[in-house]
Scaffold this active site. Structure first.
Site, short mmCIF file in Angstrom:
data_model
loop_
_atom_site.label_atom_id
_atom_site.label_comp_id
_atom_site.label_asym_id
_atom_site.label_seq_id
_atom_site.Cartn_x
_atom_site.Cartn_y
_atom_site.Cartn_z
CG ASN A 149 -0.37 0.01 2.49
OD1 ASN A 149 0.71 -0.55 2.67
ND2 ASN A 149 -1.00 0.66 3.45
CD GLU A 247 5.02 -0.21 13.10
OE1 GLU A 247 3.79 -0.20 13.25
OE2 GLU A 247 5.81 0.21 13.96
CD GLU A 459 9.22 0.55 10.38
OE1 GLU A 459 10.19 0.40 9.62
OE2 GLU A 459 8.06 0.25 10.09
#
Ligand code: NAD
Length: 478
Positions: A149, A247, A459
């Site tokens: 995505n 994630e 991150e």
């Protein structure tokens, strides 16, 4: 059609298998044939990275900074073309695609500066005459596995810090979007990456991804993707004591209180829930609305949705592009059916529509009369589908917002400082948004979530060094 190749051990390498990269706005448009690496090629990439590590980890920060800066600059110079490629293969609109390419360039530039800011500690020992220093070393060879995505931004926010802190990289992009990953690899090569330091291995999760995760020469794995894959990676990484960071999904709440500015509320809901076709881990899929504003809010969202153009991602004037592929479209439709069978009211959207080209076009679906225990409010749909949950007051809104297994991003729209402050303190999410959409973040600050959304250190920004380095404590008798 030429095959786009993998980049392994400093060479562009052919494979016996390739997969077509198909434009979701127009399935007759084949962007290219992209080589699929096999287990053997993946192992070659890992071996090359391992061999390159000793030299690369000892390069000075000046050299690494300059390389990252060059990569960032080339990306920024080509943002238009990269944005077009991204929109063509993923289906987000052209402004969104160019915006994401720009973000990738900014991330490389950020880490070009960040690597010059490495710090450590020098402190007295508890034992007389000794001195203690605390410094950071690179971890080694990192495997980077990314979802479809954000085809260039997520690779950038993993590759840039990995290289900045002296690690070698084996990068596996998602099967659906190899084009942006390949273009990024070309730029990294053009900028002068030494042989073996960076390797691109396009291919399947079950073969290329699993080989990376299980290989003893991969010291750490940074993964972004679905919860199921993340859990499998966690189990396999733990079994061989590899460092990892995950994630994953979200079911992000956006609270709208009676005192909200209605325009801001509608804007946050529409942008957060439906832009990028709702295919964002930070999408606001649960709109938790107090009763005093509920009807006005729903009417205004419905009216605004009726003005949005759902069409080819590269067409000027398109607000929302297609869903990424048939499999995701089937999932979106399945959940729209589930919502209705659970008793939710489909106020608008959720219809397959035809356009000039054959693509996966779905109108944004808005449910009302939903409760937080419905499947549409508990499971990540990952499409242009959002539900309104009516609540009595702020306290109930917060309780509903936190009643989820996820905890990535969460927002509130209110003019009350008291509620905004309480929300920031008590929301169980990695990112809290006040009067801004749940999706849309800066690149110089940490990104990540809590509970089932994330695992391991954050991150992006300075916090990225936690994952991409390991700490050394040294004692010296002076
Ligand atoms: P996915 O889990 O299907 O795939 C992600 C990557 O993992 C792909 O490259 C895939 O090939 C690889 N993979 C699959 N099986 C593997 C295996 N056995 N071993 C190793 N690698 C394997 O996810 P997706 O459909 O590409 O992406 C959508 C998901 O990503 C959503 O759940 C979304 O919420 C999540 N996402 C999270 C964030 C975040 O930062 N939290 C950002 C973007 C997307």
């Amino acid at each position: 059609m030429d095959m786009k190749l993998n980049y392994i051990a400093g060479q562009w390498q052919e494979s016996s298998n390739a997969m077509a990269n198909i434009n979701p706005s127009d399935t007759s448009d084949i962007i290219g044939q992209y080589a699929h690496a096999d287990k053997n090629q993946t192992e070659q990439a890992i071996k090359a990275a391992r061999q390159a590590f000793s030299n690369w980890s000892k390069t000075g920060i000046q050299q690494r900074s300059e390389l990252l800066d060059r990569i960032g600059q080339i990306i920024l110079d080509r943002r238009q073309a990269l944005g077009e490629l991204l929109s063509r293969e993923e289906g987000k609109t052209l402004p969104e695609g160019i915006g994401e390419a720009t973000r990738a360039g900014q991330i490389f530039k950020f880490f070009a500066g960040e690597v010059l800011h490495m710090t450590g500690d020098l402190l007295p020992s508890t034992r007389p005459g000794l001195e203690v220093s605390i410094t950071r070393d690179p971890i080694g060879v990192v495997g980077l596995i990314t979802p479809w995505n954000f085809p260039i931004a997520i690779p950038a926010w993993k590759i840039a810090p990995a290289l900045a802190y002296g690690n070698c990289v084996v990068f596996k992009p998602a099967e659906l979007v190899p084009g942006s990953a390949h273009a990024l690899a070309e730029i990294i090569v053009e900028a002068g990456i030494p042989e073996g330091v960076f390797n691109l291995v396009m291919g399947t999760g079950s073969e290329v991804g699993a080989t990376i995760v299980d290989h003893p020469d991969i010291d750490a794995i940074s993964f972004t993707g679905s919860v199921n894959t993340g859990k499998r990676i966690a189990t396999n990484s733990i079994s061989r004591m590899a460092k990892f960071q995950l994630e994953m999904g979200g079911k992000n709440p956006l609270i709208i209180l009676d005192d909200a500015d209605l325009d801001i509320a509608v804007d946050c809901a529409i942008q957060g829930a439906f832009f990028s076709t709702g295919q964002r881990c930070t999408a606001s899929s649960r709109l938790i609305v107090t009763k005093g504003i509920h009807n006005r809010f729903v009417d205004a969202v419905e009216e605004k949705l009726s003005t949005l153009v759902i069409d080819h991602a590269l067409k000027s004037g398109t607000h929302i592009g297609p869903v990424v592929d048939q499999r995701q479209l089937d999932q979106d439709i399945k959940y729209i059916d589930i919502g209705q069978s659970e008793g939710a009211k489909l106020v608008c959207g959720g219809e397959l529509v035809k356009r000039d080209t054959n693509g996966f076009y779905l109108t944004p679906a808005l449910f009302t009369d939903t409760s937080n225990d419905m499947r549409i409010n508990r499971e990540e749909i990952f499409g242009p589908v959002a539900s309104v949950i009516a609540v009595d007051n702020y306290e109930q809104a917060l309780q509903v917002a936190n009643d989820t297994e996820f905890g990535l991003s969460a927002g509130i729209v209110t003019t009350s400082l008291k509620y905004a402050s309480d929300f920031k303190r008590n929301i169980e999410a990695g990112m809290a948004m006040v009067n801004v959409p749940t999706a849309g973040v800066d690149y110089h600050v940490p990104f990540g979530g809590r509970k089932g959304s994330s695992y391991g250190s954050r991150e992006q920004g300075q916090y990225a060094r936690e994952f991409y380095t390991t700490v050394k404590t040294a004692y010296t008798l002076a």
